[in-house]
Write an enzyme that holds these catalytic residues in place. Structure first.
Site, short mmCIF file in Angstrom:
data_model
loop_
_atom_site.label_atom_id
_atom_site.label_comp_id
_atom_site.label_asym_id
_atom_site.label_seq_id
_atom_site.Cartn_x
_atom_site.Cartn_y
_atom_site.Cartn_z
N GLN A 1 -27.71 35.53 -16.24
CA GLN A 1 -28.21 34.42 -17.06
C GLN A 1 -27.39 33.16 -16.86
O GLN A 1 -27.38 32.27 -17.70
CB GLN A 1 -28.21 34.82 -18.53
CG GLN A 1 -29.24 35.90 -18.85
CD GLN A 1 -29.35 36.15 -20.33
OE1 GLN A 1 -29.79 35.31 -21.09
NE2 GLN A 1 -28.90 37.33 -20.74
N ASP B 1 -18.44 33.27 -26.11
CA ASP B 1 -19.84 33.65 -25.92
C ASP B 1 -20.38 32.95 -24.68
O ASP B 1 -19.87 31.91 -24.29
CB ASP B 1 -20.62 33.21 -27.18
CG ASP B 1 -21.98 33.85 -27.24
OD1 ASP B 1 -22.23 34.79 -26.47
OD2 ASP B 1 -22.79 33.41 -28.08
N GLU B 2 -21.43 33.48 -24.08
CA GLU B 2 -22.05 32.86 -22.89
C GLU B 2 -20.97 32.53 -21.85
O GLU B 2 -20.96 31.44 -21.28
CB GLU B 2 -22.82 31.59 -23.25
CG GLU B 2 -23.85 31.75 -24.36
CD GLU B 2 -25.13 32.42 -23.90
OE1 GLU B 2 -25.17 32.95 -22.77
OE2 GLU B 2 -26.09 32.43 -24.69
N ARG C 1 -37.07 36.30 -22.85
CA ARG C 1 -37.19 35.76 -24.22
C ARG C 1 -38.29 36.47 -24.98
O ARG C 1 -38.34 36.43 -26.21
CB ARG C 1 -37.51 34.25 -24.22
CG ARG C 1 -36.48 33.32 -23.60
CD ARG C 1 -35.12 33.57 -24.12
NE ARG C 1 -34.39 34.43 -23.19
CZ ARG C 1 -33.26 35.05 -23.48
NH1 ARG C 1 -32.73 34.91 -24.67
NH2 ARG C 1 -32.66 35.82 -22.59
N LYS D 1 -25.70 41.28 -28.01
CA LYS D 1 -24.35 40.81 -27.77
C LYS D 1 -23.80 40.03 -28.96
O LYS D 1 -22.63 40.16 -29.31
CB LYS D 1 -24.32 40.00 -26.48
CG LYS D 1 -24.14 38.54 -26.64
CD LYS D 1 -24.59 37.77 -25.48
CE LYS D 1 -25.50 36.72 -26.06
NZ LYS D 1 -25.28 35.38 -25.70
N THR D 2 -24.66 39.24 -29.62
CA THR D 2 -24.18 38.51 -30.79
C THR D 2 -23.80 39.50 -31.89
O THR D 2 -22.81 39.32 -32.60
CB THR D 2 -25.27 37.55 -31.32
OG1 THR D 2 -25.80 36.83 -30.22
CG2 THR D 2 -24.70 36.58 -32.31
#
Length: 775
Positions: free
Chosen positions: A257, A219-220, A614, A32-33
């Site tokens: 998330q 973001d997020e 992760r 996504k980044t």
DNA sequence: GAATAATAATTTTTT
DNA sequence: ATTATTATTC
């Protein structure tokens, strides 16, 4: 061949979307980044968008920095003109320029949670609130939630009519805001709320930023709260040069998330984005590039237990990979030692290097034991978060001097340092000054300046005036053109004799404390060197308030990192240890016993999902039967999340300390020594009767035990009894040696009466007293 | 009135 | 285990 050819079809669609609202549902590890940075590059290169018109909002400075760097690498120009920063920094930047509209001074202070608590303590005292019934923390969280939902004190009061408790909350909220203003201070939530207030107050300010931010990226997004959403919406509502409302708003998030509900994150921001913007385009990124098939499947299986998620199926082309490892240990010390040994071995055999490893846990307190073992093994490590550097006493003291000099209205800071080092100014004096300040409607510091006129302060006034002169002299230095913040710090230390005072206190860790002051100094120097133009004092104080530990995590340090699951979001590591997988730890006791456990457990499960995802190559889970927490021994069953991972993905590893003490690893020599330390001394704890009651907390699993491993016993099998009786001599950690004169069965525990001779006779509960039998 | 010693209370996660 | 508050001493 262009840089965009490396993107998959969905990523490409997202990158090439230029106008109108866009929701990107990006699963863990789906790049996504990458999409965000490429999209920024694409807009600049192919759509002629001026970097000046782009705003990218993140939650951490680290994410912001990375994003800027990555855009820089793609585009090679203009990235410094993109406004990339966190919500909070963005708001500070806006408010520093405009906050006088709202009646604050531009040099306002930002209060961290410690400051908030101090302020709240004062308020409770002032309003005569019994903090036994209403804890400062819960009051603060009530206020924080109100702010997250953009409810003002006045509105809160209106809604509270007829409800006694809420009425109290309203009064506290009102007083809290009043004092913040009097101190020219804002708390974290205020940063967002005041910016919104500014935009609602000043059409000019709003128009300026609406015009500037033609393209907004968030973001997020799943972590945004109502206030943050409102802020984004206000900004995205602007018109372009042709007078069109384009809503060029691109949000990226993953509802699975979402782990910040406790901080006010509103999941409906992401679930209802399409309702808010009916013309929104939705793109799902479902290919994971990070983890092995097995790790990803484990994650998918766990998260599938949640209901009410956005439908998605994460998949990967990566290799099958290793199975997920699960080990059950007897004690937390074994868990730590074993994990640390494994890391040492892997590094020794050159299979991996330190930086490939992360140790993740639910609570910061769990880091301690790992630190112990890592030090012994001489393994370089970094703990993110636990004891915040800026929360250290020395640092807080010196920062309070800086704050006092920078913003004399910040009474909290002034009160902290007025008697550090000791100046003979005590509580009684402070109370009188405070009273005078309130009566005359001036700040605490201003009252100090007028100390001579305060009634009842003859001798004390003479002690106050040197302090005031000191601050005044330091203040006057700021205006010197060659002045630097590090010089100022030196002067403060010099003039107050802070270090000499520290030495005079004869504290055992004196050297550590002095070292910390040195560290603060180097942080200031580094900050000044990094700045393009000489930074102001408030610039530095702002950095201190808004930069978190995680932001300083760089990849060029070859160290093992330890952090909470929350901090780990957004990061990835080849080898991940998820430890403390126990009922009561993870999921936390709080969530299991919440009013609404279903919802809270779902949040914990999302946190577990974050943790699992992760890991790139190998995931190791572990639990302990017995764990020391706040000086007490806890007995926990393995986490329900372990059971949610299908057995065929898991290996149940034998606890190496139990099954085969002479296992063929290079550290076998440690084992006998370890066991001897463990056995006799530990028996007193494990045999206490409260242990069995604690154990029942996890008993939901009794009927449905997922483990084929035979249950092992701790130390001895006499759980539920105590090993001493009336007439026995026992020792207590604090009271020393005494004689047991009576034992009563007090329900689940035993009440033991012990005669400690000259110390006196004490009654205590066996589970807490930790008495050791001496015979 | 201030400094010191003793006692109580506290922790889930964070910008 | 560490830190804030209270009781006691100087």
């Amino acid at each position: 061949m262009s840089i965009y050819d490396t993107l998959n079809a969905e990523q490409k669609r997202a990158v090439e979307h230029d106008k109108g609202p866009l929701l990107i549902l990006a699963g863990a590890g789906s790049g996504k980044t990458r999409v965000l940075t490429h999209r920024i590059a694409y807009l600049m290169e192919n759509k002629g968008v001026n970097p000046w018109n782009i705003l990218a909002l993140t939650f951490t400075n680290k994410a912001a920095g990375e994003m800027r760097e990555r855009v820089d690498n793609i585009v090679g120009y203009g990235s410094e003109n993109i406004w990339v920063s966190t919500f909070h920094s963005t708001c500070v930047r806006i408010l520093r320029r405009w906050i006088d509209v709202l009646g604050f001074d531009k040099g306002f202070t930002i209060y961290d949670s410690d400051d908030q608590k101090t302020l709240m303590r004062e308020i409770c005292k002032y309003l005569q609130i019994d903090t036994k019934n209403m804890k400062e923390r819960s009051l603060l969280s009530v206020i924080s939630s109100a702010k997250d939902e953009l409810i003002t004190p006045e509105e809160y009061e209106l809604r509270a009519v007829g409800d006694f408790t809420k009425g109290k909350y309203a009064a506290v909220y009102k007083e809290y805001q009043k004092r913040l203003r009097a101190n020219n201070a804002l708390d974290f939530d205020d940063l967002i709320c005041k910016t919104i207030e500014l935009f609602q107050t000043s059409k000019e300010a709003l128009a300026y930023y609406q015009r500037r931010f033609q393209y907004i990226m968030v973001d997020e997004y799943q972590d945004t709260n109502t206030a943050q959403f409102k802020l984004i919406k206000l900004l995205a509502d602007g018109v372009n040069e042709e007078g069109l409302r384009e809503h060029n708003l691109c949000v990226v998030g993953d509802d699975d998330q979402s782990i910040y509900k406790f901080r006010g994150a509103n999941i409906f921001n992401i679930l209802n984005f399409e309702k808010e913007y009916p013309q929104a385009k939705v793109i799902k990124l479902e290919q994971n590039y990070r983890s092995t098939k097995r790790i990803l499947e484990a994650a998918n299986e766990v998260i599938a237990n949640n209901v009410g998620r956005k439908d998605k199926a994460l998949w990967t082309d990566n290799a099958e990979g290793d199975v997920v490892h699960f080990t059950q240990f007897d004690r937390d010390s074994q868990e730590a030692e074993c994990i640390v040994n494994e890391i040492a071995q892997a590094v020794q055999s050159e299979e991996a290097s330190y930086q490939d490893f992360a140790i993740l846990y639910r609570t910061n307190a769990q880091s301690r034991i790992f630190e112990e073992k890592l030090v012994v093994k001489n393994i370089p490590y970094k703990i993110i978060g636990s004891i915040n550097f800026y929360a250290r006493k020395e640092v807080k003291d010196l920062l309070s001097y800086l704050k006092t000099i920078g913003n004399g209205q910040d009474s909290l800071a002034v009160k902290r340092i007025i008697n550090i080092p000791k100046r003979g100014i005590g509580l009684a004096t402070i109370d009188k000054v405070e009273e005078y300040a309130i009566r005359n409607d001036i700040s605490f510091y201003e009252a100090l300046r007028q100390a001579d006129y305060i009634p009842g302060l003859q001798r004390a006034a003479a002690r106050i005036s040197p302090f005031v002169s000191l601050i005044e002299i330091l203040k006057s230095n700021i205006s010197r053109p060659d002045y630097s913040i590090s010089d100022l710090l030196d002067e403060i230390i010099e003039a107050t004799g802070y270090i000499e005072d520290l030495k005079g206190q004869e504290l055992e860790n004196e050297d550590d404390r002095i070292e910390i002051i040195g560290e603060l100094k180097s942080k200031i120097v580094a900050f000044e060197e990094a700045a393009l133009e000489p930074p102001s004092l408030s610039d530095f104080l702002e950095e201190v308030a808004l930069v978190s530990d995680i932001d300083n995590l760089t990849e060029d340090n070859n160290v093992v990192v330890l952090m909470t699951l929350h901090s780990a979001k957004g990061l990835e590591f080849p080898y991940v240890y998820l430890c403390g997988m126990e009922e009561g730890i993870f999921p936390s006791y709080m969530s299991i016993h919440a009013d609404d456990p279903e919802t809270e457990i779902e949040e914990e499960r999302r946190l577990c999902y974050v943790g699992i995802t992760r890991a790139m190559k190998r995931l190791s889970l572990s639990a302990c039967s017995q764990r020391m927490l706040r000086g007490e021994t806890q007995f926990n069953r393995p986490s329900r999340f372990i059971r949610e991972i299908p057995r065929y993905l898991l290996t149940m590893e034998q606890n190496p300390y139990n099954s085969n003490p002479f296992r063929s690893n290079s550290h076998a020599s440690l084992v006998p020594e370890f066991n001897s330390r463990l056995q006799p001394a530990g028996v007193a704890h494990s045999t206490n009767p409260a242990a069995s009651s604690n154990r029942d907390m996890g008993s939901i699993f009794d009927k449905n035990k997922p483990f084929t491993q035979p249950p092992r016993e701790f130390g001895g099998s006499n759980l539920g009894t105590i090993d001493y009786g009336i007439g026995d001599t026992v020792s207590h950690i604090k009271f020393g040696v005494g004689l047991v004169t009576n034992i009563n069965n007090a329900g689940k525990d035993y009440e033991v009466t012990v005669d400690f001779g000259t110390t006196g006779t004490k009654k205590m509960l066996a589970s807490f007293a930790k008495l050791k039998k001496l015979s």
